[in-house]
Design a protein around this motif. Structure first.
Motif, short mmCIF file in Angstrom:
data_model
loop_
_atom_site.label_atom_id
_atom_site.label_comp_id
_atom_site.label_asym_id
_atom_site.label_seq_id
_atom_site.Cartn_x
_atom_site.Cartn_y
_atom_site.Cartn_z
N PRO A 89 0.80 -1.23 0.00
CA PRO A 89 0.00 0.00 0.00
C PRO A 89 0.83 1.28 0.00
CG PRO A 89 -0.90 -1.59 1.54
CD PRO A 89 0.42 -2.13 1.11
N ALA A 90 0.33 2.29 -0.70
CA ALA A 90 0.98 3.59 -0.74
C ALA A 90 0.84 4.33 0.58
CB ALA A 90 0.40 4.42 -1.88
N ASP A 91 -0.05 3.87 1.46
CA ASP A 91 -0.20 4.47 2.78
C ASP A 91 0.29 3.52 3.87
OD1 ASP A 91 -2.24 2.60 2.56
OD2 ASP A 91 -3.80 3.91 3.41
N LEU A 92 1.19 2.60 3.53
CA LEU A 92 1.71 1.63 4.49
C LEU A 92 2.25 2.31 5.74
CD1 LEU A 92 2.76 -1.32 5.16
CD2 LEU A 92 4.92 -0.56 4.14
N VAL A 93 3.14 3.26 5.58
CA VAL A 93 3.81 3.87 6.72
C VAL A 93 2.83 4.62 7.60
CG1 VAL A 93 5.54 5.57 7.42
CG2 VAL A 93 6.02 3.98 5.53
N ALA A 94 1.96 5.41 7.02
CA ALA A 94 1.00 6.17 7.82
C ALA A 94 0.09 5.25 8.62
CB ALA A 94 0.16 7.06 6.91
N ARG A 95 -0.33 4.16 8.01
CA ARG A 95 -1.23 3.22 8.70
C ARG A 95 -0.51 2.47 9.82
NH1 ARG A 95 -5.28 1.35 5.21
NH2 ARG A 95 -5.86 -0.11 6.87
N LEU A 96 0.74 2.11 9.60
CA LEU A 96 1.52 1.47 10.66
C LEU A 96 1.72 2.43 11.83
CD1 LEU A 96 4.27 -0.34 8.55
CD2 LEU A 96 2.51 -1.48 9.92
N PRO A 126 6.78 2.30 19.55
CA PRO A 126 5.88 1.95 18.44
C PRO A 126 6.39 0.76 17.62
CG PRO A 126 6.17 4.31 18.58
CD PRO A 126 7.18 3.71 19.51
N LEU A 127 5.59 -0.30 17.64
CA LEU A 127 5.92 -1.54 16.93
C LEU A 127 4.63 -2.06 16.31
CD1 LEU A 127 7.91 -3.94 16.38
CD2 LEU A 127 7.18 -4.88 18.57
N ALA A 128 4.63 -2.24 15.00
CA ALA A 128 3.40 -2.67 14.32
C ALA A 128 3.75 -3.48 13.09
CB ALA A 128 2.55 -1.46 13.94
N LEU A 129 2.85 -4.42 12.76
CA LEU A 129 2.97 -5.22 11.54
C LEU A 129 1.75 -4.98 10.67
CD1 LEU A 129 4.14 -8.71 12.89
CD2 LEU A 129 5.56 -6.88 11.92
N ALA A 130 1.93 -5.13 9.37
CA ALA A 130 0.81 -5.10 8.45
C ALA A 130 0.07 -6.43 8.49
CB ALA A 130 1.31 -4.82 7.03
N ALA A 131 -1.23 -6.39 8.22
CA ALA A 131 -2.05 -7.61 8.21
C ALA A 131 -3.19 -7.45 7.22
CB ALA A 131 -2.59 -7.90 9.61
N ARG A 141 -8.03 -17.83 9.01
CA ARG A 141 -7.26 -17.53 10.22
C ARG A 141 -7.67 -16.22 10.89
NH1 ARG A 141 -1.23 -18.05 8.04
NH2 ARG A 141 -2.21 -17.03 6.22
N GLY A 142 -8.59 -15.50 10.31
CA GLY A 142 -9.00 -14.22 10.87
C GLY A 142 -8.16 -13.09 10.32
N LEU A 143 -6.89 -13.04 10.71
CA LEU A 143 -5.97 -12.05 10.18
C LEU A 143 -4.66 -12.74 9.81
CD1 LEU A 143 -6.33 -8.93 12.52
CD2 LEU A 143 -7.04 -9.10 10.13
N SER A 144 -4.14 -12.38 8.67
CA SER A 144 -2.85 -12.90 8.23
C SER A 144 -1.82 -11.79 8.35
CB SER A 144 -2.95 -13.38 6.78
OG SER A 144 -1.70 -13.85 6.31
N ARG A 145 -0.82 -12.00 9.19
CA ARG A 145 0.20 -10.97 9.40
C ARG A 145 1.28 -11.07 8.32
NH1 ARG A 145 1.20 -11.92 15.79
NH2 ARG A 145 0.97 -14.08 15.11
N VAL A 205 -4.42 -3.12 9.62
CA VAL A 205 -5.16 -4.05 8.76
C VAL A 205 -5.47 -3.39 7.42
CG1 VAL A 205 -7.22 -5.48 8.55
CG2 VAL A 205 -6.12 -5.19 10.78
N PHE A 206 -5.09 -4.07 6.36
CA PHE A 206 -5.33 -3.61 4.99
C PHE A 206 -6.24 -4.62 4.30
CE2 PHE A 206 -1.30 -1.94 6.34
CZ PHE A 206 -1.25 -0.66 5.83
N HIS A 207 -7.19 -4.13 3.54
CA HIS A 207 -8.12 -5.03 2.85
C HIS A 207 -7.65 -5.31 1.43
CE1 HIS A 207 -11.18 -5.22 6.00
NE2 HIS A 207 -10.81 -3.98 6.27
N ALA A 208 -7.87 -6.53 1.00
CA ALA A 208 -7.38 -6.99 -0.30
C ALA A 208 -8.36 -6.62 -1.40
CB ALA A 208 -7.17 -8.51 -0.27
N THR A 209 -8.28 -5.38 -1.86
CA THR A 209 -9.15 -4.93 -2.95
C THR A 209 -8.32 -4.16 -3.98
OG1 THR A 209 -9.68 -2.95 -1.66
CG2 THR A 209 -11.24 -4.77 -1.55
N PRO A 210 -8.33 -4.54 -5.24
CA PRO A 210 -9.01 -5.71 -5.80
C PRO A 210 -8.19 -7.00 -5.67
CG PRO A 210 -7.96 -4.48 -7.55
CD PRO A 210 -7.73 -3.70 -6.29
#
Length: 205
Positions: A105-112, A122-127, A133-137, A176-181
């Protein structure tokens, strides 16, 4: 202040026949150039984590950071190299991205950063959501605090290798990022994946 950026390129690329996976052609450039272009606007200075002769990346124009842990210790060793480099630059955090994942994502850093906003370190992973499984990290895409680099060094020295084992110890947040499309963390592991990435890039043009 923007975090520094770290591209993880230390994988062994066995399913692609070995070598530097980031050098594989994609569109008008390579996997690596696509990742550099996507990450650069989101961070401050950037570096590349890779082992072996750093001169082979002279054309990339980024500092090349080798693992400080002996043997192939996986992405956490690359993160540690990035954190040590960031500390030498006076930075407080880095964001990592994998060299084989050109559509993150182009907004990866801001969202993390938003996900980890209330944490002391501050420690965060994308998912992404996973129907089973609910969420895939996605452990190669994370926000990492320089303040925890010695803790990470000790864990690696003790033999820890799995990213989520260490991040769970410190209560890492999830962005959390949604897989679209399609899944933005789709990564290239096989020749078939590379063909799919080429098609996706053409569709996005």
């Amino acid at each position: 202040m923007k975090p520094l950026g770290l591209i993880l390129a230390g994988g062994q690329a066995r399913r692609m026949g070995g070598g530097d996976k980031g050098r594989l052609a994609l569109g008008d450039g390579t996997l690596m150039s696509q990742v550099v272009e996507r990450l650069r606007p989101q961070v401050g200075d950037m570096a590349l984590n890779a082992n072996g002769d750093p001169a082979r990346f002279d054309d990339v124009g980024l500092p090349v950071l080798a693992d400080s842990i002996d043997g192939f210790a996986g992405p956490l060793a690359g993160v540690l190299a990035g954190l040590d480099w960031a500390a030498s630059q006076g930075a407080t955090s880095i964001v990592s991205a994998a060299v084989d994942t050109p559509f993150f994502p182009a907004d990866l850093v801001a969202r993390l950063q938003d996900a980890a906003m209330d944490m002391d370190h501050p420690l965060a992973l994308a998912a992404t959501p996973d129907p089973e499984r609910g969420l895939s990290r996605h452990p190669t895409f994370g926000l990492w605090p320089v303040a925890l680099r010695d803790d990470l060094r000790a864990a690696l020295t003790d033999g820890l290798r799995k990213v989520v084992q260490w991040t769970d110890r410190h209560g890492a947040a999830l962005a959390v990022f949604h897989a679209t499309p399609f899944d933005p963390f789709f990564n290239v592991n096989t020749p078939e994946d590379l063909a799919r990435a080429t098609r996706l890039l053409e569709e996005m043009a």
